[in-house]
Design a protein around this motif. Structure first.
Motif, mmCIF file in Angstrom:
data_model
loop_
_atom_site.group_PDB
_atom_site.id
_atom_site.type_symbol
_atom_site.label_atom_id
_atom_site.label_comp_id
_atom_site.label_asym_id
_atom_site.label_seq_id
_atom_site.Cartn_x
_atom_site.Cartn_y
_atom_site.Cartn_z
ATOM 1 N N ILE A 128 0.830 -1.203 0.000
ATOM 2 C CA ILE A 128 0.000 0.000 0.000
ATOM 3 C C ILE A 128 0.866 1.256 0.000
ATOM 4 N N MET A 129 1.864 1.299 0.880
ATOM 5 C CA MET A 129 2.717 2.477 0.958
ATOM 6 C C MET A 129 3.496 2.688 -0.335
ATOM 7 N N THR A 130 3.953 1.602 -0.943
ATOM 8 C CA THR A 130 4.681 1.720 -2.212
ATOM 9 C C THR A 130 3.795 2.320 -3.287
ATOM 10 N N GLU A 131 2.557 1.854 -3.376
ATOM 11 C CA GLU A 131 1.642 2.378 -4.398
ATOM 12 C C GLU A 131 1.324 3.852 -4.155
ATOM 13 N N LEU A 132 1.168 4.225 -2.898
ATOM 14 C CA LEU A 132 0.910 5.631 -2.585
ATOM 15 C C LEU A 132 2.116 6.499 -2.953
ATOM 16 N N ILE A 133 3.310 6.023 -2.629
ATOM 17 C CA ILE A 133 4.530 6.775 -2.960
ATOM 18 C C ILE A 133 4.701 6.888 -4.467
ATOM 19 N N LEU A 134 4.457 5.794 -5.187
ATOM 20 C CA LEU A 134 4.589 5.835 -6.648
ATOM 21 C C LEU A 134 3.618 6.836 -7.266
ATOM 22 N N LYS A 135 2.424 6.903 -6.715
ATOM 23 C CA LYS A 135 1.448 7.877 -7.231
ATOM 24 C C LYS A 135 1.912 9.299 -6.937
ATOM 25 N N ASP A 136 2.477 9.520 -5.751
ATOM 26 C CA ASP A 136 2.988 10.851 -5.423
ATOM 27 C C ASP A 136 4.187 11.213 -6.301
ATOM 28 N N ILE A 175 9.407 9.111 3.610
ATOM 29 C CA ILE A 175 8.260 10.027 3.647
ATOM 30 C C ILE A 175 8.390 11.047 4.778
ATOM 31 N N ASN A 176 9.287 10.821 5.725
ATOM 32 C CA ASN A 176 9.469 11.775 6.822
ATOM 33 C C ASN A 176 10.042 13.101 6.335
ATOM 34 N N ILE A 177 10.606 13.118 5.123
ATOM 35 C CA ILE A 177 11.124 14.357 4.559
ATOM 36 C C ILE A 177 10.019 15.408 4.435
ATOM 37 N N LEU A 178 8.773 14.944 4.327
ATOM 38 C CA LEU A 178 7.649 15.856 4.146
ATOM 39 C C LEU A 178 7.358 16.694 5.381
ATOM 40 N N LYS A 179 7.947 16.326 6.519
ATOM 41 C CA LYS A 179 7.748 17.107 7.741
ATOM 42 C C LYS A 179 8.503 18.430 7.694
ATOM 43 N N ASN A 180 9.465 18.527 6.790
ATOM 44 C CA ASN A 180 10.261 19.747 6.682
ATOM 45 C C ASN A 180 9.389 20.912 6.202
ATOM 46 N N GLU A 181 9.434 22.000 6.948
ATOM 47 C CA GLU A 181 8.569 23.152 6.670
ATOM 48 C C GLU A 181 8.811 23.755 5.285
ATOM 49 N N LYS A 182 10.002 23.555 4.720
ATOM 50 C CA LYS A 182 10.285 24.192 3.429
ATOM 51 C C LYS A 182 9.434 23.618 2.308
ATOM 52 N N PHE A 183 8.821 22.434 2.547
ATOM 53 C CA PHE A 183 7.980 21.829 1.516
ATOM 54 C C PHE A 183 6.491 22.143 1.711
ATOM 55 N N LYS A 184 6.179 23.003 2.662
ATOM 56 C CA LYS A 184 4.789 23.245 3.030
ATOM 57 C C LYS A 184 3.921 23.684 1.849
ATOM 58 N N GLU A 185 4.396 24.653 1.080
ATOM 59 C CA GLU A 185 3.582 25.185 -0.022
ATOM 60 C C GLU A 185 3.362 24.121 -1.099
ATOM 61 N N ILE A 186 4.407 23.354 -1.402
ATOM 62 C CA ILE A 186 4.278 22.304 -2.419
ATOM 63 C C ILE A 186 3.293 21.238 -1.969
ATOM 64 N N LYS A 187 3.375 20.853 -0.704
ATOM 65 C CA LYS A 187 2.468 19.837 -0.171
ATOM 66 C C LYS A 187 1.019 20.296 -0.259
ATOM 67 N N GLU A 188 0.785 21.540 0.121
ATOM 68 C CA GLU A 188 -0.575 22.063 0.093
ATOM 69 C C GLU A 188 -1.112 22.142 -1.327
ATOM 70 N N GLU A 189 -0.225 22.469 -2.274
ATOM 71 C CA GLU A 189 -0.645 22.561 -3.674
ATOM 72 C C GLU A 189 -0.965 21.189 -4.259
ATOM 73 N N VAL A 194 1.002 10.485 0.750
ATOM 74 C CA VAL A 194 1.724 9.999 1.924
ATOM 75 C C VAL A 194 1.970 11.098 2.953
ATOM 76 N N ASP A 195 1.499 12.303 2.671
ATOM 77 C CA ASP A 195 1.598 13.390 3.640
ATOM 78 C C ASP A 195 0.412 13.404 4.591
ATOM 79 N N LYS A 196 -0.601 12.589 4.312
ATOM 80 C CA LYS A 196 -1.791 12.563 5.159
ATOM 81 C C LYS A 196 -1.509 11.830 6.467
#
Length: 362
Positions: A128-136, A175-189, A194-196
């Motif tokens: 499941i995690m692999t498929e979610l990452i591949l989609k992202d 996927i823990n890289i997504l916790k970094n605040e510098k990616f906030k705008e990209i994540k929201e867009e 896997v950020d959920k």
């Protein structure tokens, strides 16, 4: 109420059975893949003993809980990110939710066929995690192409290097890289899957409930969950299906026979509510005692707006008493006499369990 959890997992792991029990709905649950094609949606009350206690004291005409929305999404299979098993449609449904409940199968039933022909929740979780990452990754690659094209057109694109960095890390399944605040705008867009927030719901045999820490795969799964800050809850879909057919007292007696104080579904609903960073405040009057959902950190005018937009527009102040002080006093009027009611302005941040009266003028 727009907060929603998507129930996901491989086919035949108990997703629809869980959804049926959560919502007491009659969603089809059958022994073949993709029984659920269009997502089913159910709105589920959040169990909260505080609401019951308030209702006992106030004796209103009506008592209304707060709710959380669950969406039963069809089974993911290996290759879903490339469209296998109608995967693109299902993964798009996940994107529209606020959090994920990943159901993993621990129970062994020869009459319910596992899509891979074996019971291994660790491998299921990895699939499941692999498929979610591949989609992202697919989503990020498309966004990178767009950034490169815009850069050639001399547009101010600052995202390109950040996207490249995200792609590099997600290819390593970090996927823990997504916790970094510098990616906030990209994540929201991009609303990356896997950020959920993730809850892992382990569907056990009834016989496994009292010693689940020692069943095969569980400790390894908990370790995996801790690495990505996912929550783990256990339940038995079979037991929950039995409980929903019983009276309250009969259900309580059955749970006690398994040394359980509450159902697995109650834990899932509460954990889902907390996982979404939500809290509850209450209004308590003769006509209605009602629970309201807000996000942690919500200020008083926005909390008022949850009840009605006019309350926010014309907000003057909030009269607030804590739950414990209200229970001790026995009524809002008595709490006011005891000096327990506070007058709060626009900057007040609501706390879980606050009981309030809003004053407004429009």
């Amino acid at each position: 109420m727009g907060f929603s959890c998507g129930i996901v997992g491989l086919p035949n792991v108990g997703k629809s059975t869980l959804f049926n029990a959560l919502t007491k709905a009659n969603v089809e649950s059958s022994n073949y893949p993709f029984c659920t094609i269009d997502p089913n949606v159910g709105v589920v009350p959040v169990p909260d003993p505080r609401l019951n206690k308030l209702s006992e004291l106030v004796k209103p005409q009506k008592t209304t809980p707060t709710f959380i929305k669950f969406i039963d999404i069809a089974g993911i299979v290996r290759g879903a990110s490339k469209g296998e098993g109608l995967g693109n449609q299902f993964l798009a449904n996940i994107r529209d939710t606020d959090a994920m409940v990943i159901v993993l199968r621990f129970f062994n039933d020869p009459d319910v066929v596992h899509v891979d022909g074996r019971i291994n929740p660790i491998q299921d979780f990895d699939t499941i995690m692999t498929e979610l990452i591949l989609k992202d990754l697919e989503t990020l690659e498309k966004r990178l192409d767009k950034a490169i094209k815009q850069q050639k057109a001399d547009k101010n694109i600052k995202d390109k290097e950040l996207i490249k960095e995200l792609i590099k890390e997600l290819e390593k399944e970090n996927i823990n890289i997504l916790k970094n605040e510098k990616f906030k705008e990209i994540k929201e867009e991009l609303r990356l899957l896997v950020d959920k927030p993730i809850m892992i719901a382990c569907n056990l045999d009834e016989s496994q409930l009292n010693d689940y820490e020692n069943i095969p795969y569980f400790k390894e799964l908990r370790e995996k969950a801790e690495k990505i800050n996912a929550r783990v809850v256990v339940f038995s879909a079979k037991l929950e299906s039995e409980l929903k057919e019983l009276s309250d007292q009969e259900a309580k007696d059955l749970l006690e026979s398994y040394n359980l104080k509450e159902s697995g579904l109650e834990r899932i609903v509460r954990e889902g509510y907390d996982m979404l960073n939500l809290i509850t405040f209450f209004t308590a009057g003769e006509k209605e005692v009602k629970a309201w959902t807000i996000e942690k950190g919500t200020k008083a005018p926005d909390a008022a707006g949850v009840i009605h937009t006019d309350f926010k527009k014309g907000f003057i102040r909030a009269e607030v008493v804590s739950y414990n002080d209200f229970i001790e006093a026995g009524s809002f009027a008595r709490a006011r006499d005891l000096g327990k009611v506070r007058l709060e302005g626009k900057d007040y941040i609501f706390q879980d369990g606050d009981i309030t009266i809003f004053r407004f003028n429009v």
